[in-house]
Design a protein around this motif. Structure first.
Motif, PDB file in Angstrom:
ATOM      1  N   VAL A   1       0.811  -1.149   0.224  1.00  0.00           N
ATOM      2  CA  VAL A   1       0.257  -0.194   0.093  1.00  0.00           C
ATOM      3  C   VAL A   1       1.046   1.085   0.411  1.00  0.00           C
ATOM      4  CG1 VAL A   1      -2.027  -1.236   0.973  1.00  0.00           C
ATOM      5  CG2 VAL A   1       0.038  -0.121   2.445  1.00  0.00           C
ATOM      6  N   SER A   2       0.275   2.388  -0.582  1.00  0.00           N
ATOM      7  CA  SER A   2       1.195   3.543  -0.678  1.00  0.00           C
ATOM      8  C   SER A   2       1.911   4.235   0.727  1.00  0.00           C
ATOM      9  CB  SER A   2       0.483   4.493  -1.000  1.00  0.00           C
ATOM     10  OG  SER A   2       0.584   5.465  -1.528  1.00  0.00           O
ATOM     11  N   ASP A   3       2.518   4.826   1.409  1.00  0.00           N
ATOM     12  CA  ASP A   3       2.740   5.503   1.940  1.00  0.00           C
ATOM     13  C   ASP A   3       2.327   6.822   2.168  1.00  0.00           C
ATOM     14  OD1 ASP A   3       4.692   6.810   0.724  1.00  0.00           O
ATOM     15  OD2 ASP A   3       6.203   6.160   2.511  1.00  0.00           O
ATOM     16  N   GLY A   4       1.569   7.099   0.780  1.00  0.00           N
ATOM     17  CA  GLY A   4       1.165   8.697   0.789  1.00  0.00           C
ATOM     18  C   GLY A   4       2.567   9.830   0.358  1.00  0.00           C
ATOM     19  N   MET A   5       3.241   9.398   0.301  1.00  0.00           N
ATOM     20  CA  MET A   5       4.926  10.117   0.276  1.00  0.00           C
ATOM     21  C   MET A   5       5.884   9.778  -0.662  1.00  0.00           C
ATOM     22  SD  MET A   5       5.764  11.005   4.618  1.00  0.00           S
ATOM     23  CE  MET A   5       5.843   9.795   4.455  1.00  0.00           C
ATOM     24  N   GLY A   6       5.620   8.616  -1.967  1.00  0.00           N
ATOM     25  CA  GLY A   6       6.265   8.243  -3.217  1.00  0.00           C
ATOM     26  C   GLY A   6       6.874   6.683  -2.590  1.00  0.00           C
ATOM     27  N   GLY A   7       6.794   6.127  -1.365  1.00  0.00           N
ATOM     28  CA  GLY A   7       7.091   5.192  -0.990  1.00  0.00           C
ATOM     29  C   GLY A   7       5.701   4.293  -0.885  1.00  0.00           C
ATOM     30  N   TYR A   8       6.716   2.849  -0.450  1.00  0.00           N
ATOM     31  CA  TYR A   8       5.048   2.413  -0.084  1.00  0.00           C
ATOM     32  C   TYR A   8       5.570   1.274   1.386  1.00  0.00           C
ATOM     33  CZ  TYR A   8       8.459  -0.787  -2.402  1.00  0.00           C
ATOM     34  OH  TYR A   8       9.621  -1.964  -2.791  1.00  0.00           O
ATOM     35  N   TRP A   9       3.925   1.228   1.722  1.00  0.00           N
ATOM     36  CA  TRP A   9       4.320  -0.303   3.138  1.00  0.00           C
ATOM     37  C   TRP A   9       4.224  -1.868   2.480  1.00  0.00           C
ATOM     38  CZ3 TRP A   9       5.706   0.271   7.885  1.00  0.00           C
ATOM     39  CH2 TRP A   9       5.404   1.429   8.602  1.00  0.00           C
ATOM     40  N   ILE A  10       4.688  -2.837   2.216  1.00  0.00           N
ATOM     41  CA  ILE A  10       4.310  -3.996   2.524  1.00  0.00           C
ATOM     42  C   ILE A  10       3.401  -4.719   3.806  1.00  0.00           C
ATOM     43  CG2 ILE A  10       4.845  -6.310   1.982  1.00  0.00           C
ATOM     44  CD1 ILE A  10       7.308  -4.952   0.818  1.00  0.00           C
ATOM     45  N   LEU A  11       2.683  -4.413   3.891  1.00  0.00           N
ATOM     46  CA  LEU A  11       1.600  -4.870   4.807  1.00  0.00           C
ATOM     47  C   LEU A  11       1.376  -6.252   5.239  1.00  0.00           C
ATOM     48  CD1 LEU A  11      -1.338  -1.872   5.422  1.00  0.00           C
ATOM     49  CD2 LEU A  11       1.433  -2.402   6.598  1.00  0.00           C
ATOM     50  N   ASP A  12       0.912  -7.091   7.070  1.00  0.00           N
ATOM     51  CA  ASP A  12       0.411  -8.406   6.985  1.00  0.00           C
ATOM     52  C   ASP A  12       1.023  -9.365   5.851  1.00  0.00           C
ATOM     53  OD1 ASP A  12      -2.339  -7.288   8.202  1.00  0.00           O
ATOM     54  OD2 ASP A  12      -2.627  -6.886   5.937  1.00  0.00           O
TER      55      ASP A  12
END
Length: 152
Positions: A90-101
């Motif tokens: 998912v997007s982190d809203g700042m050009g990067g991302y999270w990989i969750l779960d």
């Protein structure tokens, strides 16, 4: 009804699985030690060797087991990517991302890391505590391990 209340009281009185996170050199020298209660987590952070931004992997103590829960990657730089089927991006809203779960147990509750030098600055963070593994053992073999408490 009384039996149900007694059972609930037992659950409340059961101590949480305490855990201790350690970072240890091959000769047994411990360079970091953090208490990690059941359900609590910690992060391994470092600065990307090319771009210099901070990358974070988050772990949790789940019943005395080390579990990789998610990762934050501020960019799609060299060596950083999401593997389809391993968590959700998912997007982190700042050009990067999270990989969750991700929710991936670490085999044997331990893994080996070779901390980079000062520019990479591999660190352990739990709550307000932060320990630089790079400052204590740059470019050395370090085992990061979660040790469950007596009740784990």
């Amino acid at each position: 009804m009384a039996g149900r209340l007694f059972g609930a009281a037992l659950l409340l009185a059961t101590p949480a699985v305490a855990g201790t996170l350690t970072a240890t050199l091959p000769d047994g020298t411990q360079i970091a030690r953090l208490d990690i209660p059941e359900g609590e987590g910690w992060s391994v952070l470092w600065n990307h060797s090319v771009k210099g931004f901070e990358v974070e992997d988050r772990y949790a103590n789940r019943g005395g087991h080390m579990v990789l829960t998610d990762s934050h990657l501020p960019d799609f730089a060299a060596g950083l990517d999401h593997i389809p089927g391993r968590g959700r991006q998912v997007s982190d809203g700042m050009g990067g991302y999270w990989i969750l779960d991700i929710d991936e147990p670490v085999p044997g509750n331990a893994y080996v890391l070779r901390p980079g030098g000062p520019e990479v600055d591999h660190r352990l963070r739990a709550g307000d505590a932060e320990i630089s593994l790079s400052a204590r053992a740059p470019r050395q073999r370090v085992t990061i391990a979660l040790h469950p408490g007596e009740d784990g």
